[in-house]
Write a protein that holds these residues in place. Structure first.
Motif, PDB file in Angstrom:
ATOM      1  N   ALA A  83       0.833  -1.207   0.000  1.00  0.00           N
ATOM      2  CA  ALA A  83       0.000   0.000   0.000  1.00  0.00           C
ATOM      3  C   ALA A  83       0.868   1.258   0.000  1.00  0.00           C
ATOM      4  O   ALA A  83       1.928   1.302   0.632  1.00  0.00           O
ATOM      5  CB  ALA A  83      -0.922  -0.008   1.218  1.00  0.00           C
ATOM      6  N   THR A  84       0.387   2.278  -0.680  1.00  0.00           N
ATOM      7  CA  THR A  84       1.131   3.536  -0.781  1.00  0.00           C
ATOM      8  C   THR A  84       0.652   4.565   0.242  1.00  0.00           C
ATOM      9  O   THR A  84       1.002   5.731   0.151  1.00  0.00           O
ATOM     10  CB  THR A  84       1.006   4.119  -2.202  1.00  0.00           C
ATOM     11  N   TYR A  85      -0.164   4.137   1.196  1.00  0.00           N
ATOM     12  CA  TYR A  85      -0.609   4.990   2.293  1.00  0.00           C
ATOM     13  C   TYR A  85      -0.500   4.177   3.579  1.00  0.00           C
ATOM     14  O   TYR A  85      -0.235   2.972   3.552  1.00  0.00           O
ATOM     15  CB  TYR A  85      -2.053   5.470   2.078  1.00  0.00           C
ATOM     16  N   ASP A  86      -0.718   4.821   4.698  1.00  0.00           N
ATOM     17  CA  ASP A  86      -0.566   4.142   5.980  1.00  0.00           C
ATOM     18  C   ASP A  86      -1.870   3.420   6.343  1.00  0.00           C
ATOM     19  O   ASP A  86      -2.732   3.961   7.040  1.00  0.00           O
ATOM     20  CB  ASP A  86      -0.181   5.147   7.072  1.00  0.00           C
ATOM     21  N   GLU A  87      -1.999   2.207   5.874  1.00  0.00           N
ATOM     22  CA  GLU A  87      -3.191   1.371   6.060  1.00  0.00           C
ATOM     23  C   GLU A  87      -3.391   1.066   7.545  1.00  0.00           C
ATOM     24  O   GLU A  87      -2.494   0.557   8.208  1.00  0.00           O
ATOM     25  CB  GLU A  87      -2.994   0.081   5.259  1.00  0.00           C
ATOM     26  N   PRO A  88      -4.595   1.349   8.099  1.00  0.00           N
ATOM     27  CA  PRO A  88      -4.816   1.098   9.526  1.00  0.00           C
ATOM     28  C   PRO A  88      -5.307  -0.302   9.858  1.00  0.00           C
ATOM     29  O   PRO A  88      -5.396  -0.656  11.033  1.00  0.00           O
ATOM     30  CB  PRO A  88      -5.895   2.122   9.882  1.00  0.00           C
ATOM     31  N   LYS A  89      -5.645  -1.117   8.833  1.00  0.00           N
ATOM     32  CA  LYS A  89      -6.230  -2.430   9.108  1.00  0.00           C
ATOM     33  C   LYS A  89      -5.287  -3.554   8.665  1.00  0.00           C
ATOM     34  O   LYS A  89      -4.506  -4.048   9.457  1.00  0.00           O
ATOM     35  CB  LYS A  89      -7.596  -2.545   8.425  1.00  0.00           C
ATOM     36  N   GLY A  90      -5.428  -4.007   7.442  1.00  0.00           N
ATOM     37  CA  GLY A  90      -4.591  -5.102   6.950  1.00  0.00           C
ATOM     38  C   GLY A  90      -5.185  -6.472   7.151  1.00  0.00           C
ATOM     39  O   GLY A  90      -4.472  -7.442   7.444  1.00  0.00           O
ATOM     40  N   MET A  91      -6.497  -6.604   6.968  1.00  0.00           N
ATOM     41  CA  MET A  91      -7.150  -7.901   7.147  1.00  0.00           C
ATOM     42  C   MET A  91      -6.598  -8.950   6.186  1.00  0.00           C
ATOM     43  O   MET A  91      -6.518 -10.142   6.525  1.00  0.00           O
ATOM     44  CB  MET A  91      -8.662  -7.757   6.952  1.00  0.00           C
ATOM     45  N   PHE A  92      -6.174  -8.530   4.993  1.00  0.00           N
ATOM     46  CA  PHE A  92      -5.641  -9.473   4.008  1.00  0.00           C
ATOM     47  C   PHE A  92      -4.381 -10.169   4.531  1.00  0.00           C
ATOM     48  O   PHE A  92      -4.106 -11.305   4.157  1.00  0.00           O
ATOM     49  CB  PHE A  92      -5.341  -8.767   2.682  1.00  0.00           C
ATOM     50  N   LEU A  93      -3.628  -9.515   5.398  1.00  0.00           N
ATOM     51  CA  LEU A  93      -2.455 -10.165   5.987  1.00  0.00           C
ATOM     52  C   LEU A  93      -2.877 -11.304   6.914  1.00  0.00           C
ATOM     53  O   LEU A  93      -2.277 -12.377   6.905  1.00  0.00           O
ATOM     54  CB  LEU A  93      -1.620  -9.156   6.771  1.00  0.00           C
ATOM     55  N   LEU A  94      -3.903 -11.047   7.715  1.00  0.00           N
ATOM     56  CA  LEU A  94      -4.382 -12.071   8.639  1.00  0.00           C
ATOM     57  C   LEU A  94      -4.906 -13.280   7.873  1.00  0.00           C
ATOM     58  O   LEU A  94      -4.672 -14.426   8.274  1.00  0.00           O
ATOM     59  CB  LEU A  94      -5.489 -11.505   9.536  1.00  0.00           C
ATOM     60  N   GLU A  95      -5.607 -13.024   6.777  1.00  0.00           N
ATOM     61  CA  GLU A  95      -6.169 -14.121   5.989  1.00  0.00           C
ATOM     62  C   GLU A  95      -5.070 -14.948   5.339  1.00  0.00           C
ATOM     63  O   GLU A  95      -5.158 -16.179   5.292  1.00  0.00           O
ATOM     64  CB  GLU A  95      -7.131 -13.552   4.945  1.00  0.00           C
ATOM     65  N   ALA A  96      -4.018 -14.280   4.834  1.00  0.00           N
ATOM     66  CA  ALA A  96      -2.902 -15.016   4.232  1.00  0.00           C
ATOM     67  C   ALA A  96      -2.166 -15.833   5.288  1.00  0.00           C
ATOM     68  O   ALA A  96      -1.865 -17.017   5.093  1.00  0.00           O
ATOM     69  CB  ALA A  96      -1.939 -14.041   3.550  1.00  0.00           C
ATOM     70  N   MET A  97      -1.869 -15.210   6.435  1.00  0.00           N
ATOM     71  CA  MET A  97      -1.159 -15.919   7.506  1.00  0.00           C
ATOM     72  C   MET A  97      -1.982 -17.088   8.043  1.00  0.00           C
ATOM     73  O   MET A  97      -1.426 -18.111   8.450  1.00  0.00           O
ATOM     74  CB  MET A  97      -0.829 -14.948   8.639  1.00  0.00           C
ATOM     75  N   ALA A  98      -3.308 -16.941   8.039  1.00  0.00           N
ATOM     76  CA  ALA A  98      -4.166 -18.034   8.511  1.00  0.00           C
ATOM     77  C   ALA A  98      -4.023 -19.267   7.645  1.00  0.00           C
ATOM     78  O   ALA A  98      -4.366 -20.368   8.069  1.00  0.00           O
ATOM     79  CB  ALA A  98      -5.625 -17.580   8.541  1.00  0.00           C
ATOM     80  N   CYS A  99      -3.494 -19.096   6.433  1.00  0.00           N
ATOM     81  CA  CYS A  99      -3.209 -20.228   5.542  1.00  0.00           C
ATOM     82  C   CYS A  99      -1.727 -20.594   5.555  1.00  0.00           C
ATOM     83  O   CYS A  99      -1.288 -21.431   4.754  1.00  0.00           O
ATOM     84  CB  CYS A  99      -3.631 -19.890   4.111  1.00  0.00           C
ATOM     85  N   GLY A 100      -0.945 -19.957   6.428  1.00  0.00           N
ATOM     86  CA  GLY A 100       0.479 -20.246   6.495  1.00  0.00           C
ATOM     87  C   GLY A 100       1.293 -19.611   5.388  1.00  0.00           C
ATOM     88  O   GLY A 100       2.398 -20.072   5.081  1.00  0.00           O
ATOM     89  N   VAL A 101       0.771 -18.535   4.797  1.00  0.00           N
ATOM     90  CA  VAL A 101       1.470 -17.845   3.708  1.00  0.00           C
ATOM     91  C   VAL A 101       2.265 -16.678   4.290  1.00  0.00           C
ATOM     92  O   VAL A 101       1.682 -15.793   4.928  1.00  0.00           O
ATOM     93  CB  VAL A 101       0.470 -17.320   2.656  1.00  0.00           C
ATOM     94  N   PRO A 102       3.593 -16.618   4.097  1.00  0.00           N
ATOM     95  CA  PRO A 102       4.368 -15.479   4.584  1.00  0.00           C
ATOM     96  C   PRO A 102       4.060 -14.230   3.775  1.00  0.00           C
ATOM     97  O   PRO A 102       3.624 -14.305   2.619  1.00  0.00           O
ATOM     98  CB  PRO A 102       5.821 -15.927   4.382  1.00  0.00           C
ATOM     99  N   VAL A 103       4.295 -13.056   4.374  1.00  0.00           N
ATOM    100  CA  VAL A 103       3.976 -11.789   3.726  1.00  0.00           C
ATOM    101  C   VAL A 103       5.204 -10.895   3.686  1.00  0.00           C
ATOM    102  O   VAL A 103       6.110 -11.012   4.519  1.00  0.00           O
ATOM    103  CB  VAL A 103       2.811 -11.064   4.441  1.00  0.00           C
ATOM    104  N   VAL A 104       5.231  -9.997   2.715  1.00  0.00           N
ATOM    105  CA  VAL A 104       6.267  -8.967   2.614  1.00  0.00           C
ATOM    106  C   VAL A 104       5.548  -7.640   2.469  1.00  0.00           C
ATOM    107  O   VAL A 104       4.817  -7.425   1.494  1.00  0.00           O
ATOM    108  CB  VAL A 104       7.200  -9.201   1.405  1.00  0.00           C
ATOM    109  N   GLN A 105       5.732  -6.742   3.446  1.00  0.00           N
ATOM    110  CA  GLN A 105       4.948  -5.523   3.508  1.00  0.00           C
ATOM    111  C   GLN A 105       5.814  -4.288   3.772  1.00  0.00           C
ATOM    112  O   GLN A 105       6.850  -4.387   4.427  1.00  0.00           O
ATOM    113  CB  GLN A 105       3.910  -5.627   4.633  1.00  0.00           C
ATOM    114  N   PRO A 106       5.370  -3.112   3.293  1.00  0.00           N
ATOM    115  CA  PRO A 106       6.072  -1.873   3.634  1.00  0.00           C
ATOM    116  C   PRO A 106       5.932  -1.566   5.118  1.00  0.00           C
ATOM    117  O   PRO A 106       4.920  -1.875   5.738  1.00  0.00           O
ATOM    118  CB  PRO A 106       5.374  -0.820   2.773  1.00  0.00           C
ATOM    119  N   LYS A 107       6.965  -0.954   5.652  1.00  0.00           N
ATOM    120  CA  LYS A 107       6.975  -0.610   7.073  1.00  0.00           C
ATOM    121  C   LYS A 107       6.189   0.679   7.286  1.00  0.00           C
ATOM    122  O   LYS A 107       6.744   1.763   7.391  1.00  0.00           O
ATOM    123  CB  LYS A 107       8.424  -0.451   7.559  1.00  0.00           C
ATOM    124  N   ARG A 108       4.868   0.541   7.375  1.00  0.00           N
ATOM    125  CA  ARG A 108       4.005   1.709   7.534  1.00  0.00           C
ATOM    126  C   ARG A 108       2.640   1.265   8.067  1.00  0.00           C
ATOM    127  O   ARG A 108       2.257   0.109   7.967  1.00  0.00           O
ATOM    128  CB  ARG A 108       3.845   2.436   6.199  1.00  0.00           C
TER     129      ARG A 108
END
Length: 463
Positions: free
Chosen positions: A332-357
């Protein structure tokens, strides 16, 4: 506990806020609480059983007509029932209606004026309906853009009001002046009527006091939670080809173009010899050209066959899609306050790579389910992706940690626990004397959270 819970519909889009509200209401009902989930604007669309009521308040058609056609501000109830019916609202939400920035600003300001706005009749409809429902213990508003309702609800019900904070600054910053400043001022004037604010992340709880002038002590953090039923850990073996995924709205602010830039660079350098890029999520009509441009760039790079847009997916399709991925990134190019898609990916054991924001660092630090990279830099994103690609052991460790700790920190049960703590605290303090006058209005120098964040290390482990 009897809870009156308003939730904002988003037409034909699976909206993260709608999904959160519905999941929370479902869990509270399962525990025996009496929750009335009332949709506003349009019916809600969820990928789980929908527990919201059949009737929609502040129907989008009525809100629009009352704004621009004075006759409809006094129209008879039989005509209003036609515009506010679920079939009519669903039909309208299937059409693409061009909304000018000026129109959006006018509607927002009018709604925030409450009984002094053009939609005052809609407030009366809601209050008339509530007369037959019995008073709730707590009233919950879905976002600060509906604080124009707080005064009349407080007068009619005399019950504590809480308001969820879940990303409205991105909307407000999209408004033209003078509407943006006027909207923030109107929100500020209603802060005193709210007993508690619920933030979906620690990041947003710290951000909103400066942005909207909300006293920090009035904000409680209730982290996102998801219903984990059906989520299973993906196979540990790497896919062939290596599969990078994007799962969010297809819109510039979600950063698919950044991910596509990083992908093309990795393929051109030879660092990623055999791969594909998969995307899924809602595509609004106004962003079709954005996706077309990304597809064009992929084709020009000779990678057209490696990029696939899978469209909107339901719950079963979503889980199946996530389980095909080797990693997920939504830069995301803005400071996202939620990130539910990360939780859904991790719930399937999928690692994530995200901007530090935004809320991304706190999610990744709590779960250890991914890596953080510098925001808005395709080369930093590519380095993070390549680190996981080159180190299967690291990929497996990140996937396992995310899978386990999402269940520990971000379940719907934990979200409900925290929400109930907030509601109970509001009721406990309902009759206590107010110790200080909360400040209202927005500080003159408050900035939106979509300003560039300070970059951390180029790549760092999330754990």
């Amino acid at each position: 506990m009897k809870i009156l819970y308003l939730t904002g519909g988003a037409g034909q889009m699976y909206c993260g806020s709608c999904l959160r509200d519905n999941a929370l209401a479902t869990e509270l009902i399962a525990r025996g609480h009496d929750v009335t989930l009332l949709p506003v604007y349009t019916p809600t669309l969820t990928d789980e059983p929908n527990v919201s009521g059949d009737r929609v308040f502040f129907g989008g058609i009525s809100v629009y007509l009352e704004q621009y056609v004075p006759l409809f501000r006094k129209s008879p109830q039989w005509l209003d029932r036609l515009w506010d019916s679920t079939p009519m609202l669903q039909l309208a939400s299937r059409r693409s209606i061009s909304t000018s920035p000026k129109m959006l600003g006018e509607l927002t300001v009018s709604m925030l004026k409450g009984e002094k706005g053009f939609q005052h009749k809609e407030i009366s409809k809601l209050l008339d309906w509530l007369k037959h429902e019995g008073p709730p213990d707590v009233v919950s508003l879905p976002y600060s853009l509906l604080l124009g309702l707080a005064k009349r609800l407080k007068e009619a019900l005399d019950r504590p009001i809480c308001c969820t904070l879940q990303g409205e600054d991105l909307f407000l910053e999209g408004l033209q002046e003078p509407y943006r400043s006027e909207a923030k001022e109107l929100i500020g004037s209603n802060l005193r009527l709210v007993d508690a604010f619920i933030s979906v992340s620690e990041y947003y709880a710290d951000f909103m006091p400066d942005y909207l002038g909300i006293p920090r002590e009035k904000i409680r953090v209730v982290p996102l939670g998801i219903n984990l039923q059906g989520y299973e850990q993906r196979k540990s073996e790497r896919s062939d080809p290596f599969t990078i995924g994007f799962f969010a709205r297809i819109a510039p602010e979600k950063g698919l173009h950044v991910l596509a830039d990083a992908y093309r660079a990795m393929r051109a350098s030879g660092d990623l010899p055999n791969a594909r890029l998969e995307a899924a999520g809602y595509l609004a009509p106004e962003h079709k050209s954005y996706l077309i441009n990304i597809e064009k760039q992929m084709k020009e790079a000779g990678l057209a066959s490696e990029f696939h847009y899978r469209g909107v997916v339901d719950r079963e399709e979503k889980i199946a899609f996530l389980k095909t991925l080797d990693l997920l990134s939504v830069p995301a190019t803005y400071d996202e306050p939620k990130g539910m898609f990360l939780l859904e990916a991790m719930a399937c054991g999928v690692p994530v790579v995200q901007p530090k924001r935004g809320a991304f660092p706190e999610i990744i630090e709590k779960t250890g389910g991914g890596l953080l990279v510098e925001p808005d830099r395709a080369e930093s994103l590519a380095a993070g992706i390549l680190r996981i690609y080159r180190d299967p052991i690291l990929a497996k460790e990140l996937g396992r940690s995310g899978f386990e700790k999402v269940r520990m920190h971000y379940s719907v049960a934990r979200m409900a626990d925290r929400a109930l703590e907030t509601y109970e605290s509001m009721l406990t303090h309902e009759h206590e004397p107010q110790k200080s006058t909360p400040r209202t209005g927005s500080p003159p120098n408050a900035k939106a959270h979509n300003q560039p964040a300070r970059a951390g290390e180029s790549i760092e482990p999330g754990a």
